[in-house]
Scaffold this active site. Structure first.
Site, mmCIF file in Angstrom:
data_model
loop_
_atom_site.group_PDB
_atom_site.id
_atom_site.type_symbol
_atom_site.label_atom_id
_atom_site.label_comp_id
_atom_site.label_asym_id
_atom_site.label_seq_id
_atom_site.Cartn_x
_atom_site.Cartn_y
_atom_site.Cartn_z
ATOM 1 C CG LEU A 59 -2.075 -0.909 1.361
ATOM 2 C CD1 LEU A 59 -2.676 -0.785 2.757
ATOM 3 C CD2 LEU A 59 -3.118 -0.590 0.308
ATOM 4 C CG HIS A 60 2.524 3.184 -3.122
ATOM 5 N ND1 HIS A 60 2.081 2.055 -3.774
ATOM 6 C CD2 HIS A 60 2.707 4.128 -4.079
ATOM 7 C CE1 HIS A 60 2.022 2.293 -5.068
ATOM 8 N NE2 HIS A 60 2.380 3.546 -5.282
ATOM 9 N NE ARG A 61 -1.783 3.293 -7.217
ATOM 10 C CZ ARG A 61 -1.023 3.857 -8.166
ATOM 11 N NH1 ARG A 61 -0.884 5.163 -8.189
ATOM 12 N NH2 ARG A 61 -0.434 3.115 -9.074
ATOM 13 C CG ASP B 47 -1.916 1.092 -3.097
ATOM 14 O OD1 ASP B 47 -0.774 0.655 -3.331
ATOM 15 O OD2 ASP B 47 -2.139 1.931 -2.196
#
Length: 369
Positions: free
Chosen positions: A211-213, A289
């Site tokens: 997850l990073h967005r 994501d």
């Protein structure tokens, strides 16, 4: 390859996903020293050691010929810094072509500078669209494509998107997915990875998360609900979460527990390329994501649940193993549970997702530049 004159080609990378696309192209062009003089420019957009230097080493990329060292900042600050520094590079080197890849800020920044100076631009991974202009990456993709002279696509829907936006057909070349070529190149070293043993994991008996967005991790409530759902999934199957630096930063800001291991939920620092691919290909399923992870899981035939409302890589849904689950906690959990119960989606590998992508790119560049 028709043009006999040796051409100076600048290849730009700034963030971790870029390196996987640049590596096979650099390797291919270096096979023809009488035809190409490739120059590797690293903008420094990813400046964390685990996000940059380890990947360079793992991919067999040389030390950058030129390092801009722009570091972090807002989208405007980062883009502006890259433009200022990259203009100096172009004025000194006067290349015949600038190759940019993907959709990060460095991609657009370097394309803009080259365009203003009248230097030809090739965009690798052109034409991908989420049709969501709230995503910074979507703006980068659309604008980069509009000013590029050569557009290399990974799939047929990318070509259709470009034509719909008014790009001339003779600028578009379907060459396949360069990131998949890097993955194939790495296959032997991935097999040698000991990451599963180090983490006490068994093949197909854990799930993997990335997850990073900003839409997922910058909003406290959205991230909190996803985080709670991941813990709920961890009650069914171990969850391995190599956390992106910006994600860990948000976890700290939001006072989320960051125990290294907590009831089947295992948070780690980012891992190297080979170790990550090993975790990915051996996972029961992946929650992500990331656009690149959607592609890699399709190649590995590993079920992928994408925690977004859309994707710029619909081929991974149409042909691959990807399912868009959005950010609804119930849907994330229910789709995860379905895969755990062996009700997963099967898929096929799209055309030209192979080890000939860089050769096709070099052939086109050799003929046109």
């Amino acid at each position: 390859m028709v043009n006999k004159t040796r051409k100076k080609i600048i290849l730009v990378a700034g963030a971790r996903p870029n390196f996987m696309k640049i590596a096979p192209i650099m390797k291919e062009m270096k096979k023809y020293p009488d035809r190409f003089q490739p120059i590797f420019v690293h903008t420094g957009q990813h400046y964390d050691n685990n996000m940059s230097e380890i990947f360079l080493h793992d991919l067999g990329l040389p030390e950058p010929d030129i390092y801009l060292g722009v570091g972090s900042g807002s989208h405007a600050v980062q883009t502006a810094k890259v433009m200022v520094e990259f203009e100096k590079v172009l004025e000194k080197e006067k290349p015949d072509l600038v190759i940019v890849v993907g959709d990060v800020n460095s991609t657009l920044a370097c394309a803009l500078v080259a365009s203003k100076l009248g230097i030809k631009i090739a965009h690798v991974e052109a034409g991908l669209r989420s049709f969501d202009r709230t995503m910074p990456e979507e703006i980068n993709r659309v604008l980069t494509d509009q000013i590029s002279d050569i557009l290399f696509t990974t799939c047929e829907d990318a070509r259709n998107n470009l034509i719909r936006e008014g790009i001339e057909e003779d600028k578009i070349y379907f060459v396949g997915n360069a990131m998949i070529e890097s993955l194939i190149m790495a296959s032997k070293k991935v097999q040698d990875s000991r990451i599963l043993q180090k983490m006490g994991l068994k093949r197909k008996e854990y799930s993997l998360v990335t997850l990073h967005r900003p839409s997922n991790v910058d909003n406290r409530e959205t991230f909190k609900e996803i985080f709670k759902t991941l813990h709920k999934i961890a009650e069914e199957i171990p969850v391995v979460f190599p956390a992106h630096p910006r994600t860990k930063k948000r976890m700290k800001e939001f006072n989320f527990p960051d125990d290294k291991y907590n009831n089947g939920f295992f948070i780690t620092d980012p891992v190297g390329y080979f170790d990550f691919l090993s975790l990915e290909m051996n996972a029961r399923f992946v929650l992500t994501d990331s656009g690149g992870v959607q592609e890699e899981t399709t190649f590995f035939h590993v079920p992928c649940l994408t925690i977004r409302e859309n994707t710029e890589r619909p081929i991974t849904v149409i042909q691959g193993t990807n399912v868009i689950v959005g950010t609804d906690p119930d849907k994330i959990f229910n789709e995860s549970k379905a895969v755990i119960n062996s009700n997963e989606k099967t898929g096929e590998i799209p055309k030209f997702w192979d080890d000939g992508v860089s050769w096709r790119i070099a052939e086109v560049v050799g003929k046109l530049i």
